[in-house]
Design an enzyme around this catalytic site. Sequence first.
Site, PDB file in Angstrom:
ATOM      1  N   ALA A   1       0.815  -1.212   0.000  1.00  0.00           N
ATOM      2  CA  ALA A   1       0.000   0.000   0.000  1.00  0.00           C
ATOM      3  C   ALA A   1       0.851   1.266   0.000  1.00  0.00           C
ATOM      4  O   ALA A   1       0.352   2.351  -0.301  1.00  0.00           O
ATOM      5  CB  ALA A   1      -0.906   0.011   1.228  1.00  0.00           C
ATOM      6  N   SER A   2       2.118   1.124   0.368  1.00  0.00           N
ATOM      7  CA  SER A   2       2.967   2.288   0.668  1.00  0.00           C
ATOM      8  C   SER A   2       3.458   3.009  -0.575  1.00  0.00           C
ATOM      9  O   SER A   2       4.058   2.397  -1.477  1.00  0.00           O
ATOM     10  CB  SER A   2       4.168   1.812   1.495  1.00  0.00           C
ATOM     11  OG  SER A   2       5.269   2.683   1.351  1.00  0.00           O
ATOM     12  N   THR A   3       3.253   4.309  -0.602  1.00  0.00           N
ATOM     13  CA  THR A   3       3.631   5.129  -1.757  1.00  0.00           C
ATOM     14  C   THR A   3       5.141   5.170  -1.970  1.00  0.00           C
ATOM     15  O   THR A   3       5.630   4.850  -3.054  1.00  0.00           O
ATOM     16  CB  THR A   3       3.115   6.565  -1.573  1.00  0.00           C
ATOM     17  OG1 THR A   3       3.480   7.047  -0.280  1.00  0.00           O
ATOM     18  CG2 THR A   3       1.605   6.615  -1.684  1.00  0.00           C
TER      19      THR A   3
END
Lengths: 201, 201
Positions: free
Chosen positions: B10-12
């Site tokens: 999920a991490s940008t």
Amino acid sequence: MIVDFWYEFASTYSYPAAMRVEAAAEKAGVQLRWRPFLLGPIFGAQGWNDSPFNIYPAKGHYMWRDMARICAAQGLVLKEPVRFPQNGLNAARLALLGAEEGWAPGFTRAVYLANFAGQRDISDEAVLAELLTSLGLDASDAIARSRTPENKERLKVQTGEAIAKGVFGSPSFTVGDELFWGNDRLDDAIAWAAARLTQDL
Amino acid sequence: MIVDFWYEFASTYSYPAAMRVEAAAEKAGVQLRWRPFLLGPIFGAQGWNDSPFNIYPAKGHYMWRDMARICAAQGLVLKEPVRFPQNGLNAARLALLGAEEGWAPGFTRAVYLANFAGQRDISDEAVLAELLTSLGLDASDAIARSRTPENKERLKVQTGEAIAKGVFGSPSFTVGDELFWGNDRLDDAIAWAAARLTQDL
């Protein structure tokens, strides 16, 4: 374009940034403005009554290790402050005067060194007086002028301006409307301003 | 020494990190381990039921602008994901298998591209099956094996290992007990490992 350097005296990562920002800006031929502000109102609005590095212990533990690596690489002493975070209000009111009168760079570096290398209490006006005197300034006069209602109000206005620019942490850098957050973005902010100086954008 | 690359789908900021970490490690002659984990339990323990970039809007607004600058500099497409954060659980279970079987690097990059450049739903197993097939893998077989109780448990154990290492965000890198957090520390982590490879410390 001008780089605005936004800093809160309690902030750890602002220490290595403050120690190198002037030399970096000069090297790039970029004008620098020293903009002390307060993180307290910003953190308070987010529901924090303490540094996030204290609220979130894993993050805080990491930050001190990361700071140790950064300071070692930069040749800076880092010692555990007398407390963390320290109250930077009095120092910020003085730095605001210093920004008008040309002594903010030296005073700002002296306060960060006192906080993070010298284990001094930077909320103590006696300590601040000592730092002012060491810079050849009239300490009593500067402290008296930093305490006027007008100067207190100006710090609130400056903090409001930081918030309006989107600032949410320290150090931050703005070049026009472009925001850069963190010691890690100091060089990017200066390069951004330098590119727009050359291209006259 | 080996670099462990800890990442949550999920991490940008893990997207630009995932796209360049393998080449950077190879260039430095450093061995790399791909370690998918879940941020959900870590954020939950801190009282967050959403990404801090959603909980703190000023920070979130800045992050997307910062990501745009980083991706542009790295030549990566960045498009608004179908939602943020996406649920990376199914992808992480697959990447865990891939790390054992040698296909984690390609699969990981494909999932990040699908999330942050392709506007695909990475929680959807049909999307994940498509990515697996494009890598020449037997998608149904991999998905079935990713769903076993043993594999689900292994992801929990791996997340626990991340927590024990002090990991609190993604991407993170560990070299022995030394923790590096963020895409900004990728090169430092690899240099740390490379220095200890040469000096045999």
